[in-house]
Scaffold this motif. Sequence first.
Motif, PDB file in Angstrom:
ATOM      1  N   VAL A  29      76.816  74.838 107.306  1.00 20.10           N
ATOM      2  CA  VAL A  29      77.994  75.399 106.515  1.00 20.10           C
ATOM      3  C   VAL A  29      77.185  76.347 104.964  1.00 20.10           C
ATOM      4  O   VAL A  29      76.651  75.738 104.939  1.00 20.10           O
ATOM      5  CB  VAL A  29      78.796  74.687 106.209  1.00 20.10           C
ATOM      6  CG1 VAL A  29      80.008  75.910 105.301  1.00 20.10           C
ATOM      7  CG2 VAL A  29      79.507  73.852 107.206  1.00 20.10           C
ATOM      8  N   ILE A  30      77.455  77.483 105.158  1.00 21.93           N
ATOM      9  CA  ILE A  30      76.528  78.711 103.360  1.00 21.93           C
ATOM     10  C   ILE A  30      77.890  78.588 102.832  1.00 21.93           C
ATOM     11  O   ILE A  30      78.531  79.136 103.093  1.00 21.93           O
ATOM     12  CB  ILE A  30      75.470  79.609 104.412  1.00 21.93           C
ATOM     13  CG1 ILE A  30      74.925  79.762 105.509  1.00 21.93           C
ATOM     14  CG2 ILE A  30      75.493  80.646 103.296  1.00 21.93           C
ATOM     15  CD1 ILE A  30      73.625  78.514 105.348  1.00 21.93           C
ATOM     16  N   ASP A  31      77.397  78.207 102.146  1.00 21.87           N
ATOM     17  CA  ASP A  31      78.434  78.428 100.932  1.00 21.87           C
ATOM     18  C   ASP A  31      78.032  78.818  99.473  1.00 21.87           C
ATOM     19  O   ASP A  31      76.510  78.432  98.851  1.00 21.87           O
ATOM     20  CB  ASP A  31      79.609  76.975 100.458  1.00 21.87           C
ATOM     21  CG  ASP A  31      78.725  75.872 100.827  1.00 21.87           C
ATOM     22  OD1 ASP A  31      77.763  75.704 100.029  1.00 21.87           O
ATOM     23  OD2 ASP A  31      79.649  75.112 100.757  1.00 21.87           O
ATOM     24  N   GLY A  32      78.351  78.785  98.622  1.00 22.91           N
ATOM     25  CA  GLY A  32      78.034  79.369  97.208  1.00 22.91           C
ATOM     26  C   GLY A  32      79.023  79.561  96.270  1.00 22.91           C
ATOM     27  O   GLY A  32      79.682  80.498  96.547  1.00 22.91           O
ATOM     28  N   GLU A  33      78.236  80.197  95.032  1.00 20.01           N
ATOM     29  CA  GLU A  33      79.237  80.530  94.025  1.00 20.01           C
ATOM     30  C   GLU A  33      79.810  82.241  94.139  1.00 20.01           C
ATOM     31  O   GLU A  33      80.319  82.969  94.203  1.00 20.01           O
ATOM     32  CB  GLU A  33      78.980  80.485  92.755  1.00 20.01           C
ATOM     33  CG  GLU A  33      79.404  78.894  92.577  1.00 20.01           C
ATOM     34  CD  GLU A  33      80.285  78.520  92.370  1.00 20.01           C
ATOM     35  OE1 GLU A  33      81.536  78.905  91.986  1.00 20.01           O
ATOM     36  OE2 GLU A  33      80.508  77.649  93.166  1.00 20.01           O
ATOM     37  N   SER A  34      77.942  82.755  94.548  1.00 21.65           N
ATOM     38  CA  SER A  34      77.880  84.199  94.480  1.00 21.65           C
ATOM     39  C   SER A  34      77.384  84.583  95.434  1.00 21.65           C
ATOM     40  O   SER A  34      76.897  83.779  96.388  1.00 21.65           O
ATOM     41  CB  SER A  34      77.304  84.684  92.942  1.00 21.65           C
ATOM     42  OG  SER A  34      75.169  84.221  93.295  1.00 21.65           O
ATOM     43  N   THR A  35      76.792  85.980  96.013  1.00 24.77           N
ATOM     44  CA  THR A  35      76.350  86.462  96.966  1.00 24.77           C
ATOM     45  C   THR A  35      74.653  86.277  97.184  1.00 24.77           C
ATOM     46  O   THR A  35      74.801  85.203  98.040  1.00 24.77           O
ATOM     47  CB  THR A  35      76.415  87.984  96.722  1.00 24.77           C
ATOM     48  OG1 THR A  35      77.976  88.038  97.550  1.00 24.77           O
ATOM     49  CG2 THR A  35      75.525  88.448  98.930  1.00 24.77           C
ATOM     50  N   GLY A  36      74.691  86.112  95.945  1.00 22.90           N
ATOM     51  CA  GLY A  36      72.709  85.825  95.598  1.00 22.90           C
ATOM     52  C   GLY A  36      72.601  84.072  95.697  1.00 22.90           C
ATOM     53  O   GLY A  36      71.904  84.296  96.834  1.00 22.90           O
ATOM     54  N   ASP A  37      73.631  83.220  95.225  1.00 22.58           N
ATOM     55  CA  ASP A  37      73.604  82.081  96.632  1.00 22.58           C
ATOM     56  C   ASP A  37      74.035  81.414  97.534  1.00 22.58           C
ATOM     57  O   ASP A  37      72.852  81.325  97.828  1.00 22.58           O
ATOM     58  CB  ASP A  37      74.689  80.999  95.249  1.00 22.58           C
ATOM     59  CG  ASP A  37      74.458  81.238  94.009  1.00 22.58           C
ATOM     60  OD1 ASP A  37      73.289  81.238  92.869  1.00 22.58           O
ATOM     61  OD2 ASP A  37      75.553  80.477  93.198  1.00 22.58           O
ATOM     62  N   LYS A  38      74.870  82.409  98.331  1.00 19.49           N
ATOM     63  CA  LYS A  38      74.518  82.432  99.747  1.00 19.49           C
ATOM     64  C   LYS A  38      73.395  82.701 100.180  1.00 19.49           C
ATOM     65  O   LYS A  38      73.166  82.391 100.683  1.00 19.49           O
ATOM     66  CB  LYS A  38      75.861  83.548 100.330  1.00 19.49           C
ATOM     67  CG  LYS A  38      77.223  82.986  99.666  1.00 19.49           C
ATOM     68  CD  LYS A  38      78.164  83.566  99.959  1.00 19.49           C
ATOM     69  CE  LYS A  38      79.278  83.170  99.390  1.00 19.49           C
ATOM     70  NZ  LYS A  38      80.529  83.657  99.460  1.00 19.49           N
ATOM     71  N   MET A  39      72.478  84.215  99.720  1.00 17.97           N
ATOM     72  CA  MET A  39      71.473  84.929 100.269  1.00 17.97           C
ATOM     73  C   MET A  39      70.844  83.584 100.164  1.00 17.97           C
ATOM     74  O   MET A  39      70.173  83.461 101.559  1.00 17.97           O
ATOM     75  CB  MET A  39      71.486  85.828  99.700  1.00 17.97           C
ATOM     76  CG  MET A  39      72.741  86.999 100.211  1.00 17.97           C
ATOM     77  SD  MET A  39      72.373  87.210 101.615  1.00 17.97           S
ATOM     78  CE  MET A  39      74.043  88.249 101.991  1.00 17.97           C
ATOM     79  N   LEU A  40      70.671  83.635  99.074  1.00 16.46           N
ATOM     80  CA  LEU A  40      69.103  82.198  98.964  1.00 16.46           C
ATOM     81  C   LEU A  40      69.407  81.044  99.927  1.00 16.46           C
ATOM     82  O   LEU A  40      68.543  80.621 100.386  1.00 16.46           O
ATOM     83  CB  LEU A  40      69.212  82.053  97.316  1.00 16.46           C
ATOM     84  CG  LEU A  40      67.844  81.022  96.532  1.00 16.46           C
ATOM     85  CD1 LEU A  40      66.803  82.480  97.796  1.00 16.46           C
ATOM     86  CD2 LEU A  40      67.783  81.375  95.824  1.00 16.46           C
ATOM     87  N   LYS A  41      71.010  80.364  99.826  1.00 11.60           N
ATOM     88  CA  LYS A  41      71.106  79.194 100.518  1.00 11.60           C
ATOM     89  C   LYS A  41      70.550  78.825 101.855  1.00 11.60           C
ATOM     90  O   LYS A  41      69.755  78.597 102.913  1.00 11.60           O
ATOM     91  CB  LYS A  41      71.719  78.030 100.420  1.00 11.60           C
ATOM     92  CG  LYS A  41      72.332  77.305 101.249  1.00 11.60           C
ATOM     93  CD  LYS A  41      73.655  76.807 101.037  1.00 11.60           C
ATOM     94  CE  LYS A  41      73.922  75.065 100.275  1.00 11.60           C
ATOM     95  NZ  LYS A  41      75.265  74.558 100.214  1.00 11.60           N
ATOM     96  N   SER A  72      81.157  92.797 105.425  1.00  9.49           N
ATOM     97  CA  SER A  72      79.402  93.360 105.439  1.00  9.49           C
ATOM     98  C   SER A  72      78.930  92.948 105.462  1.00  9.49           C
ATOM     99  O   SER A  72      77.483  93.174 105.464  1.00  9.49           O
ATOM    100  CB  SER A  72      80.493  94.954 106.184  1.00  9.49           C
ATOM    101  OG  SER A  72      81.404  95.170 106.888  1.00  9.49           O
ATOM    102  N   ARG A  73      78.609  93.051 104.428  1.00 10.19           N
ATOM    103  CA  ARG A  73      77.597  93.033 103.169  1.00 10.19           C
ATOM    104  C   ARG A  73      77.106  91.848 103.069  1.00 10.19           C
ATOM    105  O   ARG A  73      75.296  91.674 103.259  1.00 10.19           O
ATOM    106  CB  ARG A  73      77.662  93.170 102.213  1.00 10.19           C
ATOM    107  CG  ARG A  73      77.647  94.967 100.953  1.00 10.19           C
ATOM    108  CD  ARG A  73      78.616  95.493  99.737  1.00 10.19           C
ATOM    109  NE  ARG A  73      78.834  94.036  99.103  1.00 10.19           N
ATOM    110  CZ  ARG A  73      80.355  94.424  98.946  1.00 10.19           C
ATOM    111  NH1 ARG A  73      80.297  95.537  99.269  1.00 10.19           N
ATOM    112  NH2 ARG A  73      81.501  93.333  98.026  1.00 10.19           N
ATOM    113  N   THR A  74      77.479  90.682 103.752  1.00  8.97           N
ATOM    114  CA  THR A  74      76.682  89.502 103.783  1.00  8.97           C
ATOM    115  C   THR A  74      76.293  89.474 105.139  1.00  8.97           C
ATOM    116  O   THR A  74      75.444  89.080 104.889  1.00  8.97           O
ATOM    117  CB  THR A  74      78.170  88.307 103.809  1.00  8.97           C
ATOM    118  OG1 THR A  74      78.957  88.661 102.029  1.00  8.97           O
ATOM    119  CG2 THR A  74      77.538  86.705 103.231  1.00  8.97           C
TER     120      THR A  74
END
Length: 172
Positions: A29-41, A72-74
């Motif tokens: 499960v990929i979660d995070g506060e921001s798009t950057g957090d999600k991408m890093l995870k 789409s971006r994610t």
Amino acid sequence: MKILGIDHGKNTGFGFIDGGKLTSYGRLVIDGESTGDKMLKFYSYIYDLVEICKPDIIVAEMPNHLRNAKTSRTLIGYYMIIHLIATMKGINIVEAHPTSLKKAITGNGGASKEDVAITVAKIHNIDVENILEHDYYKTGERRGLVKETYYDTSDAIALATYAKLKGEKKGK
């Protein structure tokens, strides 16, 4: 041949075939506060998965039917991270179009996710419930009933199986 199938998204499934046998699978499960957090995870999860599995091939589904700009971006970001890691590690990448994948697995390019899951379970001789995850109603009259089924793991196994079948056809 070691094949890692990755069904990328908020819920990312993976399936790993080693020597023709399905050896591991699961869902992250990929979660995070921001798009950057999600991408890093996502990057960290996939990098670690590749380090552990050491695949010869990574299979990813080409993003299509994207619903909105944020999704789409994610999804495209995740897809590009898979490509980046594969390139960094010198691993071949196979891209699968959903219709081609479904046709190769079930014989029907318009098969449902459930049909794909059932077929993949039969191919690998496992119980389909082991490769599905469910969210249940927690209160009210529907308590205990399935609210939603997640096909991320079965889709990832289907991706790895697709590359395996493609390789077998080439070898003939």
